[in-house]
Design a protein around this motif. Sequence first.
Motif, PDB file in Angstrom:
ATOM      1  N   SER A 124     -11.190 -67.817  -2.498  1.00 18.54           N
ATOM      2  CA  SER A 124     -10.623 -69.541  -3.245  1.00 18.54           C
ATOM      3  C   SER A 124     -11.598 -70.481  -2.201  1.00 18.54           C
ATOM      4  CB  SER A 124      -8.779 -69.919  -3.320  1.00 18.54           C
ATOM      5  OG  SER A 124      -8.844 -70.544  -3.251  1.00 18.54           O
ATOM      6  N   GLU A 126     -10.332 -73.738  -2.286  1.00 18.59           N
ATOM      7  CA  GLU A 126      -9.369 -74.273  -1.440  1.00 18.59           C
ATOM      8  C   GLU A 126      -8.312 -73.703  -1.369  1.00 18.59           C
ATOM      9  OE1 GLU A 126      -8.381 -76.924  -5.079  1.00 18.59           O
ATOM     10  OE2 GLU A 126     -10.577 -77.918  -5.069  1.00 18.59           O
ATOM     11  N   ASN A 127      -7.987 -72.945  -1.692  1.00 19.45           N
ATOM     12  CA  ASN A 127      -6.649 -72.560  -0.829  1.00 19.45           C
ATOM     13  C   ASN A 127      -7.029 -70.840   0.660  1.00 19.45           C
ATOM     14  OD1 ASN A 127      -4.572 -74.115  -2.446  1.00 19.45           O
ATOM     15  ND2 ASN A 127      -5.741 -72.742  -3.548  1.00 19.45           N
ATOM     16  N   PRO A 128      -7.744 -71.057   1.636  1.00 15.98           N
ATOM     17  CA  PRO A 128      -7.500 -70.097   2.503  1.00 15.98           C
ATOM     18  C   PRO A 128      -6.871 -69.201   2.511  1.00 15.98           C
ATOM     19  CG  PRO A 128      -7.681 -71.892   3.559  1.00 15.98           C
ATOM     20  CD  PRO A 128      -7.173 -72.676   2.831  1.00 15.98           C
ATOM     21  N   ARG A 130      -6.047 -66.364  -0.213  1.00 16.76           N
ATOM     22  CA  ARG A 130      -6.487 -66.471  -1.356  1.00 16.76           C
ATOM     23  C   ARG A 130      -7.225 -66.482  -2.176  1.00 16.76           C
ATOM     24  NH1 ARG A 130      -1.445 -70.872  -3.775  1.00 16.76           N
ATOM     25  NH2 ARG A 130      -3.705 -71.061  -5.183  1.00 16.76           N
ATOM     26  N   SER A 131      -7.392 -65.588  -3.848  1.00 21.08           N
ATOM     27  CA  SER A 131      -8.287 -65.533  -4.312  1.00 21.08           C
ATOM     28  C   SER A 131      -8.869 -66.431  -5.771  1.00 21.08           C
ATOM     29  CB  SER A 131      -8.444 -63.647  -4.853  1.00 21.08           C
ATOM     30  OG  SER A 131      -6.869 -63.749  -5.253  1.00 21.08           O
ATOM     31  N   ASP A 134      -5.860 -65.204  -7.542  1.00 23.95           N
ATOM     32  CA  ASP A 134      -4.753 -66.324  -7.175  1.00 23.95           C
ATOM     33  C   ASP A 134      -4.531 -67.512  -8.289  1.00 23.95           C
ATOM     34  OD1 ASP A 134      -3.858 -64.048  -6.157  1.00 23.95           O
ATOM     35  OD2 ASP A 134      -4.534 -64.237  -4.831  1.00 23.95           O
ATOM     36  N   ASP A 135      -5.638 -68.165  -7.962  1.00 19.51           N
ATOM     37  CA  ASP A 135      -5.864 -69.519  -8.137  1.00 19.51           C
ATOM     38  C   ASP A 135      -5.908 -69.748  -9.614  1.00 19.51           C
ATOM     39  OD1 ASP A 135      -5.938 -70.339  -5.093  1.00 19.51           O
ATOM     40  OD2 ASP A 135      -8.022 -71.083  -5.668  1.00 19.51           O
ATOM     41  N   ASN A 138      -2.179 -68.989 -10.721  1.00 24.49           N
ATOM     42  CA  ASN A 138      -0.943 -70.060  -9.772  1.00 24.49           C
ATOM     43  C   ASN A 138      -1.045 -71.222 -10.824  1.00 24.49           C
ATOM     44  OD1 ASN A 138      -0.321 -67.408  -8.296  1.00 24.49           O
ATOM     45  ND2 ASN A 138      -0.824 -69.067  -6.789  1.00 24.49           N
ATOM     46  N   SER A 254     -14.205 -73.738 -11.124  1.00 25.98           N
ATOM     47  CA  SER A 254     -13.796 -72.818 -10.480  1.00 25.98           C
ATOM     48  C   SER A 254     -13.950 -71.182 -11.237  1.00 25.98           C
ATOM     49  CB  SER A 254     -13.053 -72.976 -11.751  1.00 25.98           C
ATOM     50  OG  SER A 254     -11.722 -73.917 -12.102  1.00 25.98           O
ATOM     51  N   THR A 419     -13.920 -80.877 -10.044  1.00 22.22           N
ATOM     52  CA  THR A 419     -13.610 -81.726  -8.389  1.00 22.22           C
ATOM     53  C   THR A 419     -13.920 -83.420  -7.917  1.00 22.22           C
ATOM     54  OG1 THR A 419     -15.753 -80.565  -7.645  1.00 22.22           O
ATOM     55  CG2 THR A 419     -13.567 -78.765  -7.663  1.00 22.22           C
TER      56      THR A 419
END
Length: 569
Positions: A124, A126-128, A130-131, A134-135, A138, A254, A419
Amino acid sequence: MKQKKKIGKMLVLGAAAAATGIAAKKTYDYYKSKKGQKEETPQAENKKAYFIGGGLGSLAGAAYLIRDCSMPGNQITIYEGMHILGGSNDGIGTPEKGFVCRGGRMLNEETYENFWELFRTIPSLENPGRSVTDDILNFDHAHPTNAKARLIDKEGNILDVKSMGFTQKERLALFRLMNTPEEKLDDMTIEEWFADMPHFFTTNFWYMWQTTFAFQKWSSLFEFRRYMRRMILEFSRIDTLEGVTRTPYNQYDSVIRPLELYLRKQGVVFAENCVVKDIEFAQGEGITVKALHLKDYGIERTVELSDRDICIMTNACMTDSATLGDLHTPAPEPVLRPISGELWSKVAVKKQGLGNPYPFFGDVHETNWESFTVTSKGNKLLKMIERYSGNVPGSGALMTFKDSNWLLSIVVAAQPHFTNQPMDQTIFWGYGLYTSEEGNFVKKPMKDCTGEEMFIELLHHLHMEDKKDELLHDVVNVIPCMMPYVDAQFQPRKMADRPNVVPKGSTNFAMVSQFVEIPDDMVFTEEYSVRAARMAVYTLMGIKKKVCPVTPYFNDPKVLLKALKTSYR
């Protein structure tokens, strides 16, 4: 009751097994369980890989080479004719000039088997920890789709679309098609199959299916049949589009950006503004690429391949030759010369088994549609649409104005959709399938309209024309986008017109795109590009690991029974 039993029997006719196989959500566990098993890794030290085109298929192929073949990234080169990667997965713009989505690529949690598996290994942005998978999942689970205004009539009434609207003859014809072997459907159109049933094209089902997937009456019967079988899960929820999986932002931000960054960190070489003009094959019966002839920033040069190297080509792109307008300017008439299709036509005459591009790129009147992206200050219009539709942004998917001469639809995504989108701006996009038709209110063909004129036409269909001046005052830009080949992959064809991913006799050459042949899978999807890339890499590199199979929901009696009941709603 006898008719229901008859249709039920037709649905399960030829089903190989009762089990559904590995569903997408189970695929993750399946590959995780295989992780500890030893697999042969091909020797990639002396190999180089060359990708033609910088779309999702090429980027996914590079990721598979690194992950599953242990190929160093600096031995992989991706040639892209534009200055930006992503192919048809796009999303660009600025707050000052407005944003552009040429279209939206809807995902599906149950049927995108290889897509989810690959992106579980892409970090990911934006979210260390995570993949990308996952992003997306979720976000989607937190923003479920439940369209409450799927079809709207000319009076502005939101229609009850629970019923598909079929006659008994139409049900039988539809289910008979789903069980007809593809070899009997060469060059046939949807309209030909339902030739004596014009009512079929006025049903709720057709309006919803057509605008969800961008089918036309003249589209390939092959593709319509494949969609019906592959997306049988969606048949029972086409009225709410609950099966649509949305990305946190547009697909470029994304999907493409995290994949591109992963590849750059691995050392992959990107050659942008570099067009592959021709491919040179070795003499003889087989298919072996010997050299690539490039135009690199306007300078012609040649890259020679060794016997160990591989070449994977994007043989066509559905957003080729797209043009953009603005608030006061229509999208210019495209120069009808698709770059990727042009290269495909060159190589197709050199070797047998490389397909035939002409059925797909022969008639732009049948393959075009036009989108428009609205960027506004504040959220006044989005709040009005929310009150009108009953859907907060991101929960409604498509709203289609069924009596629109353009067959106009809009999509309001969750905000922000980019973004770099400021908090005080909102964005949505829409599209029309009939660009040569005169608008109901703006008396011009859609293709000749400015962004402002498209916006005004939409406001009339929303019955918000009395707010036109104040809403236009908030508009930053409305950017029309004409895409002459966006429906090209749906054109009627023979089975041989699309080449196999790895053509018969190939030693080092493969093709990936929406214009290759993958049995049982459906084009116009992210999964198709990723699946093709995985097939190409595994075959050329001798990987023994299996590609995630197409989940056979059409063989599941429970799914078929639900579809049967839906047809009688």
